[in-house]
Design a protein around this motif. Structure first.
Motif, PDB file in Angstrom:
ATOM      1  N   UNK A 133       0.920  -1.039   0.001  1.00 39.77           N
ATOM      2  CA  UNK A 133      -0.083  -0.186  -0.025  1.00 39.77           C
ATOM      3  C   UNK A 133       0.562   1.296  -0.059  1.00 39.77           C
ATOM      4  N   UNK A 134       0.359   2.295  -0.595  1.00 36.88           N
ATOM      5  CA  UNK A 134       1.260   3.459  -0.526  1.00 36.88           C
ATOM      6  C   UNK A 134       1.879   3.751   1.060  1.00 36.88           C
ATOM      7  N   UNK A 168       2.263  -2.803   6.027  1.00 35.76           N
ATOM      8  CA  UNK A 168       1.557  -2.203   4.720  1.00 35.76           C
ATOM      9  C   UNK A 168       1.699  -3.242   3.436  1.00 35.76           C
ATOM     10  N   UNK A 169       2.311  -4.534   3.653  1.00 37.89           N
ATOM     11  CA  UNK A 169       2.190  -5.415   2.625  1.00 37.89           C
ATOM     12  C   UNK A 169       1.027  -5.890   2.279  1.00 37.89           C
ATOM     13  N   UNK A 170       0.468  -5.904   1.131  1.00 37.97           N
ATOM     14  CA  UNK A 170      -1.088  -6.192   0.623  1.00 37.97           C
ATOM     15  C   UNK A 170      -0.926  -7.436   0.043  1.00 37.97           C
ATOM     16  N   UNK A 171      -0.216  -8.020  -0.933  1.00 38.86           N
ATOM     17  CA  UNK A 171      -0.244  -9.105  -1.736  1.00 38.86           C
ATOM     18  C   UNK A 171       1.055  -9.701  -1.807  1.00 38.86           C
ATOM     19  N   UNK A 172       1.304 -10.974  -1.598  1.00 37.57           N
ATOM     20  CA  UNK A 172       2.630 -11.564  -1.687  1.00 37.57           C
ATOM     21  C   UNK A 172       2.477 -12.958  -2.422  1.00 37.57           C
ATOM     22  N   UNK A 200      -1.125 -19.783 -11.855  1.00 42.17           N
ATOM     23  CA  UNK A 200      -2.617 -19.675 -11.533  1.00 42.17           C
ATOM     24  C   UNK A 200      -2.607 -18.110 -10.664  1.00 42.17           C
ATOM     25  N   UNK A 201      -1.600 -17.703 -10.182  1.00 41.89           N
ATOM     26  CA  UNK A 201      -1.578 -16.660  -9.475  1.00 41.89           C
ATOM     27  C   UNK A 201      -1.644 -15.337 -10.214  1.00 41.89           C
ATOM     28  N   UNK A 202      -2.501 -14.326  -9.875  1.00 37.80           N
ATOM     29  CA  UNK A 202      -2.228 -13.037 -10.671  1.00 37.80           C
ATOM     30  C   UNK A 202      -2.618 -11.929  -9.586  1.00 37.80           C
ATOM     31  N   UNK A 203      -2.448 -10.611  -9.906  1.00 40.80           N
ATOM     32  CA  UNK A 203      -2.781  -9.679  -9.083  1.00 40.80           C
ATOM     33  C   UNK A 203      -3.010  -8.575  -9.966  1.00 40.80           C
TER      34      UNK A 203
END
Length: 210
Positions: A133-134, A168-172, A200-203
């Motif tokens: 996140x910002x 603030x890590x949103x996606x890993x 299969x992973x995407x963001x």
């Protein structure tokens, strides 16, 4: 085969040096291969415009080079190019949940970008994908004026486990090879992680510039 494919893309590549490039003295192989595309005077940093965006390729190898001239150049460049949207990319992640973790040596670069109202930072080094996140230079959430950092180290080397969960890590993700695609719009941007065939992973998402 990989070298052949990368060679075909060389003319459109805007590179940034990593730590392994300095395994040869002065990153001679890197600068010899990319030539003028790597920036003037073999310093490894430069800027250019893409539509409404001002883009900066920076040299984060501050453990082997003196980054103080780069920090001053960055201040001057951002003062001269007051774009609505600004993106910077370099190798060592300022914030990361990966094996190498958050790297304080890039803090001066992050600070200058934050002070100038920049929007996005792209990094690598850790062999995983992570979206933040910002946030401000101290790693505090800042949805109004913060920089959104992406760590994209999923281009082909072995993937590694995360060591922690940074603030603030949103996606890993550490299981899928792929690349990050960005669409730079006049007043914002869209992102999508593009996995290799079978992944299969995407963001995906979007945000506005400051």
């Amino acid at each position: 085969m990989l070298c052949t494919v990368l060679g075909r893309l060389k003319s459109g590549t805007r590179p940034s040096p990593g730590n392994h490039d300095y395994s040869t003295k002065g990153a001679a192989g890197y600068f010899g291969y990319f030539g003028s595309a790597a920036g003037p005077d073999r310093r490894g940093y430069y800027s250019y415009d893409v539509g409404a965006w001002h883009v900066l390729s920076l040299n984060s190898n501050c453990d082997v080079i003196d980054c103080r001239p780069e920090v001053q150049w960055l201040k001057d460049d951002l003062a001269e190019h007051r774009a609505r949207c600004t993106l910077a990319y370099w190798h060592h992640a300022r914030f990361s949940s990966g094996l190498h973790g958050s790297d304080p040596m890039t803090a001066p670069l992050y600070q200058v970008l934050y002070d100038a109202g920049a929007d996005v930072v792209l990094t690598g080094h850790d062999h995983d994908y992570e979206r933040f996140a910002p946030q401000d230079p101290a790693g505090r959430a800042d949805p109004i004026g913060g920089l959104r950092e992406f760590v994209v180290g999923t281009g082909g080397r072995s993937l590694r486990n995360f060591q922690s969960t940074a603030a603030n890590s949103q996606v890993r993700n550490r299981t899928t090879f792929g690349v990050l695609g960005l669409r730079l719009l006049p007043k914002g941007y869209e992102w999508r992680f593009l996995p290799v065939s079978g992944g299969t992973f995407t963001d995906a998402g979007s945000d506005s510039c400051h």
